[in-house]
Design a protein around this motif. Structure first.
Motif, PDB file in Angstrom:
ATOM      1  N   UNK A  64      -5.681  14.177 -81.274  1.00 46.19           N
ATOM      2  CA  UNK A  64      -5.094  12.985 -80.664  1.00 46.19           C
ATOM      3  C   UNK A  64      -3.930  12.494 -81.522  1.00 46.19           C
ATOM      4  N   UNK A  65      -2.830  12.093 -80.876  1.00 48.48           N
ATOM      5  CA  UNK A  65      -1.638  11.609 -81.573  1.00 48.48           C
ATOM      6  C   UNK A  65      -1.459  10.134 -81.225  1.00 48.48           C
ATOM      7  N   UNK A  66      -1.773   9.269 -82.162  1.00 53.73           N
ATOM      8  CA  UNK A  66      -1.911   7.835 -81.899  1.00 53.73           C
ATOM      9  C   UNK A  66      -0.802   7.077 -82.633  1.00 53.73           C
ATOM     10  N   UNK A  67      -0.164   6.155 -81.917  1.00 53.70           N
ATOM     11  CA  UNK A  67       0.802   5.262 -82.552  1.00 53.70           C
ATOM     12  C   UNK A  67       2.144   5.885 -82.861  1.00 53.70           C
ATOM     13  N   UNK A  68       2.510   6.944 -82.173  1.00 56.53           N
ATOM     14  CA  UNK A  68       3.817   7.545 -82.397  1.00 56.53           C
ATOM     15  C   UNK A  68       4.951   6.657 -81.913  1.00 56.53           C
ATOM     16  N   UNK A  69       6.152   6.943 -82.372  1.00 52.12           N
ATOM     17  CA  UNK A  69       7.314   6.170 -81.940  1.00 52.12           C
ATOM     18  C   UNK A  69       7.490   6.265 -80.426  1.00 52.12           C
ATOM     19  N   UNK A  70       8.011   5.209 -79.802  1.00 54.01           N
ATOM     20  CA  UNK A  70       8.255   5.269 -78.361  1.00 54.01           C
ATOM     21  C   UNK A  70       9.278   6.340 -78.008  1.00 54.01           C
ATOM     22  N   UNK A  71       9.057   6.976 -76.900  1.00 52.23           N
ATOM     23  CA  UNK A  71       9.999   7.991 -76.414  1.00 52.23           C
ATOM     24  C   UNK A  71      11.081   7.292 -75.584  1.00 52.23           C
ATOM     25  N   UNK A  72      11.914   6.566 -76.268  1.00 53.84           N
ATOM     26  CA  UNK A  72      12.924   5.725 -75.633  1.00 53.84           C
ATOM     27  C   UNK A  72      14.189   5.799 -76.482  1.00 53.84           C
ATOM     28  N   UNK A  73      15.309   6.209 -75.890  1.00 53.04           N
ATOM     29  CA  UNK A  73      16.548   6.368 -76.652  1.00 53.04           C
ATOM     30  C   UNK A  73      17.064   5.050 -77.221  1.00 53.04           C
ATOM     31  N   UNK A  74      16.642   3.939 -76.650  1.00 54.16           N
ATOM     32  CA  UNK A  74      17.095   2.633 -77.155  1.00 54.16           C
ATOM     33  C   UNK A  74      16.332   2.202 -78.404  1.00 54.16           C
ATOM     34  N   UNK A  75      15.247   2.874 -78.720  1.00 52.50           N
ATOM     35  CA  UNK A  75      14.478   2.492 -79.902  1.00 52.50           C
ATOM     36  C   UNK A  75      15.291   2.777 -81.152  1.00 52.50           C
ATOM     37  N   UNK A  76      15.415   1.766 -82.011  1.00 48.23           N
ATOM     38  CA  UNK A  76      16.268   1.875 -83.195  1.00 48.23           C
ATOM     39  C   UNK A  76      15.496   1.650 -84.485  1.00 48.23           C
ATOM     40  N   UNK A  77      14.190   1.915 -84.448  1.00 47.92           N
ATOM     41  CA  UNK A  77      13.389   1.801 -85.658  1.00 47.92           C
ATOM     42  C   UNK A  77      12.827   0.432 -85.928  1.00 47.92           C
ATOM     43  N   UNK A  78      12.955  -0.498 -84.975  1.00 53.10           N
ATOM     44  CA  UNK A  78      12.406  -1.839 -85.174  1.00 53.10           C
ATOM     45  C   UNK A  78      10.873  -1.780 -85.268  1.00 53.10           C
ATOM     46  N   UNK A  92      -9.098  15.103 -76.461  1.00 51.15           N
ATOM     47  CA  UNK A  92      -8.179  15.992 -77.147  1.00 51.15           C
ATOM     48  C   UNK A  92      -6.741  15.852 -76.631  1.00 51.15           C
ATOM     49  N   UNK A  93      -5.802  15.840 -77.572  1.00 46.82           N
ATOM     50  CA  UNK A  93      -4.365  15.886 -77.306  1.00 46.82           C
ATOM     51  C   UNK A  93      -3.849  14.671 -76.529  1.00 46.82           C
ATOM     52  N   UNK A  94      -4.559  13.578 -76.557  1.00 47.70           N
ATOM     53  CA  UNK A  94      -4.051  12.333 -75.978  1.00 47.70           C
ATOM     54  C   UNK A  94      -2.914  11.797 -76.843  1.00 47.70           C
ATOM     55  N   UNK A  95      -1.883  11.221 -76.207  1.00 46.60           N
ATOM     56  CA  UNK A  95      -0.774  10.601 -76.926  1.00 46.60           C
ATOM     57  C   UNK A  95      -0.639   9.148 -76.495  1.00 46.60           C
ATOM     58  N   UNK A  96      -0.666   8.244 -77.476  1.00 49.41           N
ATOM     59  CA  UNK A  96      -0.527   6.801 -77.241  1.00 49.41           C
ATOM     60  C   UNK A  96       0.627   6.309 -78.103  1.00 49.41           C
ATOM     61  N   UNK A  97       1.700   5.827 -77.460  1.00 46.85           N
ATOM     62  CA  UNK A  97       2.904   5.423 -78.186  1.00 46.85           C
ATOM     63  C   UNK A  97       2.954   3.925 -78.426  1.00 46.85           C
ATOM     64  N   UNK A  98       3.676   3.536 -79.481  1.00 41.20           N
ATOM     65  CA  UNK A  98       3.906   2.123 -79.758  1.00 41.20           C
ATOM     66  C   UNK A  98       4.922   1.542 -78.776  1.00 41.20           C
ATOM     67  N   UNK A  99       5.106   0.226 -78.845  1.00 44.13           N
ATOM     68  CA  UNK A  99       6.023  -0.455 -77.940  1.00 44.13           C
ATOM     69  C   UNK A  99       7.478  -0.293 -78.344  1.00 44.13           C
TER      70      UNK A  99
END
Length: 261
Positions: A64-78, A92-99
């Motif tokens: 499981x991949x938890x809390x990864x960076x958002x898959x959004x081109x506007x994300x600038x590391x905030x 298995x292999x679930x992905x949960x991204x941050x806001x």
């Protein structure tokens, strides 16, 4: 002092906070800005990036991949975060991204959910309690899902859509509009409402009178001949006698996207 059990091959970065009884399996990686509640377990090869807060008694199975960076081109590391409640099962292999910074800054998962293999929940989503997401169910960004919702295998939900409580989305359906509470959606040519989730409501203790009121509301909304404003007027009349219909009407009136039809 936490009595967490960490496998020798796992890495827990300084600053991570592990509650009592936490178990971290082989080859896991837990980032420094991560808080894990009591009794939570990680199977092999799980990764948790922060900022992420995880409640008690969750189970994360392998990879499981938890809390990864958002898959959004506007994300600038905030600084953005993921918040997970209690008693969830994440397979298995679930992905949960941050806001994202311009999307509320937080992805939230409630309590008692089952997120089965390869589920993806994107940035800024809000998922309620006691939902079941079957294999490969996918939420795009900013999706809101109510309590007791079932997404069958290979369901895809378009960004900014809402799915109301007790809805059932059938296998392979692609949802590109709001789904009101209690409604069942089927993949037939293109996904469309197909009645109410009567069987699910029975299993959750809804009696015959409540289900009958919800069915009348569905007919008023989806089977009437007039414009939607007329349907809302009919729903308002029915809502005076049924809290469930009132919930459905409130959901519709709060929406900014068209209903799935």
């Amino acid at each position: 002092m936490s009595n967490a059990q960490v496998h020798p091959s796992a890495v827990v970065e300084p600053g991570a906070r592990l509650g009592d009884g936490v178990r971290v399996g082989p080859f896991c990686w837990i980032g420094g800005d991560v808080e894990v509640g009591d009794g939570t377990e990680f199977g092999p090869h799980c990764t948790v990036h922060g900022p992420t807060r995880i409640g008690p008694r969750n189970r994360f199975l392998g990879h499981a991949a938890i809390g990864g960076e958002p898959q959004d081109k506007k994300y600038a590391g905030e600084r953005v975060e993921l918040v997970i409640g209690a008693g969830n099962t994440v397979r298995e292999f679930v992905t949960l991204n941050r806001g994202t910074g311009n999307g509320g800054g937080c992805t939230r998962i409630g309590d008692g959910n089952w997120l089965l293999a390869y589920t993806h929940i994107a940035h800024d989503c809000i998922v309620g309690d006691h939902c079941v997401f079957s294999n490969n169910a996918t939420l795009a960004g900013h999706v809101e899902v109510g309590d007791h919702v079932i997404l069958s295998g290979f369901v895809g939900v378009h960004q900014f859509c809402r799915i109301g409580a007790h809805a059932f989305i059938g296998m392979g359906a692609f949802v590109n509009g709001d789904v009101p509470p209690f409604v069942m959606v089927a993949q037939e040519g293109y996904s469309r409402p197909r009645g109410i989730n009567a069987e699910g409501l029975k299993r959750r203790g809804f009696d015959a009178d409540r289900i009958a009121a919800i069915r009348r509301a569905y007919r008023a909304l989806y089977m009437g001949q007039g414009p939607q404003e007329e349907a809302r007027t009919r729903l308002a009349a029915l809502a005076g006698e049924s809290a469930d219909v009132r919930e459905l009407l409130d959901f519709i009136e709060a929406g900014e996207r068209p209903l799935l039809r």
